[in-house]
Scaffold this motif. Structure first.
Motif, PDB file in Angstrom:
ATOM      1  N   PHE A 107     -68.164   0.363  58.514  1.00  0.00           N
ATOM      2  CA  PHE A 107     -67.112  -0.662  59.079  1.00  0.00           C
ATOM      3  C   PHE A 107     -67.970  -2.014  59.422  1.00  0.00           C
ATOM      4  CE2 PHE A 107     -65.567  -2.707  62.985  1.00  0.00           C
ATOM      5  CZ  PHE A 107     -64.290  -2.968  62.653  1.00  0.00           C
ATOM      6  N   ARG A 108     -69.251  -1.937  59.894  1.00  0.00           N
ATOM      7  CA  ARG A 108     -70.126  -3.040  60.396  1.00  0.00           C
ATOM      8  C   ARG A 108     -70.466  -3.882  59.139  1.00  0.00           C
ATOM      9  NH1 ARG A 108     -72.911   0.282  64.642  1.00  0.00           N
ATOM     10  NH2 ARG A 108     -71.602  -0.089  66.313  1.00  0.00           N
ATOM     11  N   GLU A 109     -70.742  -2.872  57.931  1.00  0.00           N
ATOM     12  CA  GLU A 109     -71.295  -3.606  56.778  1.00  0.00           C
ATOM     13  C   GLU A 109     -70.148  -4.059  55.934  1.00  0.00           C
ATOM     14  OE1 GLU A 109     -74.139  -4.106  55.690  1.00  0.00           O
ATOM     15  OE2 GLU A 109     -75.207  -3.213  57.239  1.00  0.00           O
ATOM     16  N   LEU A 110     -68.818  -3.526  56.097  1.00  0.00           N
ATOM     17  CA  LEU A 110     -67.563  -4.243  55.742  1.00  0.00           C
ATOM     18  C   LEU A 110     -67.208  -5.535  56.468  1.00  0.00           C
ATOM     19  CD1 LEU A 110     -65.459  -1.163  54.765  1.00  0.00           C
ATOM     20  CD2 LEU A 110     -66.810  -2.760  53.079  1.00  0.00           C
ATOM     21  N   GLU A 111     -67.420  -5.396  57.739  1.00  0.00           N
ATOM     22  CA  GLU A 111     -67.351  -6.781  58.462  1.00  0.00           C
ATOM     23  C   GLU A 111     -68.328  -7.966  58.087  1.00  0.00           C
ATOM     24  OE1 GLU A 111     -67.525  -5.616  62.443  1.00  0.00           O
ATOM     25  OE2 GLU A 111     -65.493  -6.043  62.933  1.00  0.00           O
ATOM     26  N   ARG A 112     -69.611  -7.482  58.119  1.00  0.00           N
ATOM     27  CA  ARG A 112     -70.642  -8.343  57.498  1.00  0.00           C
ATOM     28  C   ARG A 112     -70.375  -9.004  56.195  1.00  0.00           C
ATOM     29  NH1 ARG A 112     -74.714  -5.102  59.010  1.00  0.00           N
ATOM     30  NH2 ARG A 112     -74.682  -5.963  60.884  1.00  0.00           N
ATOM     31  N   ALA A 113     -69.608  -8.144  54.974  1.00  0.00           N
ATOM     32  CA  ALA A 113     -69.204  -8.845  53.842  1.00  0.00           C
ATOM     33  C   ALA A 113     -68.079  -9.250  53.887  1.00  0.00           C
ATOM     34  CB  ALA A 113     -69.326  -7.355  53.089  1.00  0.00           C
ATOM     35  N   ASN A 114     -67.299  -9.525  55.052  1.00  0.00           N
ATOM     36  CA  ASN A 114     -66.088 -10.341  55.243  1.00  0.00           C
ATOM     37  C   ASN A 114     -65.108  -9.676  54.585  1.00  0.00           C
ATOM     38  OD1 ASN A 114     -67.217 -12.495  56.454  1.00  0.00           O
ATOM     39  ND2 ASN A 114     -67.768 -13.741  54.776  1.00  0.00           N
ATOM     40  N   VAL A 115     -65.066  -8.274  54.692  1.00  0.00           N
ATOM     41  CA  VAL A 115     -63.869  -7.460  54.248  1.00  0.00           C
ATOM     42  C   VAL A 115     -63.064  -7.079  55.413  1.00  0.00           C
ATOM     43  CG1 VAL A 115     -63.177  -5.229  53.058  1.00  0.00           C
ATOM     44  CG2 VAL A 115     -65.171  -6.629  52.170  1.00  0.00           C
ATOM     45  N   SER A 116     -61.960  -7.621  55.594  1.00  0.00           N
ATOM     46  CA  SER A 116     -61.233  -7.215  56.945  1.00  0.00           C
ATOM     47  C   SER A 116     -60.040  -6.341  56.707  1.00  0.00           C
ATOM     48  CB  SER A 116     -60.734  -8.442  57.412  1.00  0.00           C
ATOM     49  OG  SER A 116     -59.738  -9.177  56.632  1.00  0.00           O
TER      50      SER A 116
END
Length: 188
Positions: A107-116
């Motif tokens: 979840f955090r890595e997806l947030e960091r990759a701007n995937v919401s």
């Protein structure tokens, strides 16, 4: 006195003066401009490492569990199927990349990759094959001469360039626009 950078040469000169007993500690501190605390920190570092500069590793904090290759794999999986749940992505990473991480890490890595969630929902909606087939069937009834496309990404009623609307030549396809949008407006 606040933080200031003391050059390596000055620190080494102070250490040499102290080791050779050429000056008293008070004279060394006065001439170099060190505080006593700074002096003893430099002396401790010199005795422990043999150098007066602390060579810390450039990376700080905890190392990331997923590297770039793992994140790229994760993003490819999401592009292929945006409906995956985090626990499914955890399982896929374990089987494809041989890395076991908690779903909060993903979840955090997806947030960091701007995937919401909003972006994933949009991708999933665009991937709906039934809706896509219906759209293609609906648009196939029109000839290419009858279609017109407008890019309104920067259109805003408050924009100064939109204050005075001009005349637009267009062919209106039945049901494609509202009657209000098709009227020619002049504001002055």
């Amino acid at each position: 006195m606040g933080f200031r950078k003391i050059s390596r040469d000055v620190k080494l000169a102070a250490i040499r003066l102290h080791e050779r007993d050429l000056l008293s500690l008070r004279s060394i501190l006065d001439s170099c401009g060190f505080s006593e605390r700074t002096w003893f920190r430099i002396l401790k570092l010199w005795r422990e490492t043999g150098d007066v500069v602390n060579h810390r590793p450039t990376l700080r904090g905890r190392l990331r569990a997923l590297d770039h290759e793992d994140i790229d794999c994760l993003l490819r999986l999401i592009r292929q199927n945006p409906d995956y749940f985090l626990d499914e992505l955890t399982h896929l990473l374990a089987t494809n990349q041989f890395i076991c991480v908690h779903f909060t890490t993903i979840f955090r890595e997806l947030e960091r990759a701007n995937v919401s969630y909003k972006k994933l929902k949009r991708i999933a909606k665009e991937r709906n094959e039934t809706l896509r087939a219906e759209f293609i069937a609906r648009m196939a009834q029109y000839d290419t001469q009858e279609l017109g496309f407008i890019d309104e990404t920067s259109k805003d009623e408050r924009t100064l360039s939109r204050r005075y609307d001009g005349i637009v030549a267009a062919t209106v396809v039945e049901g494609s626009r509202t009657a209000q949008a098709c009227h020619l407006r002049h504001r002055r």
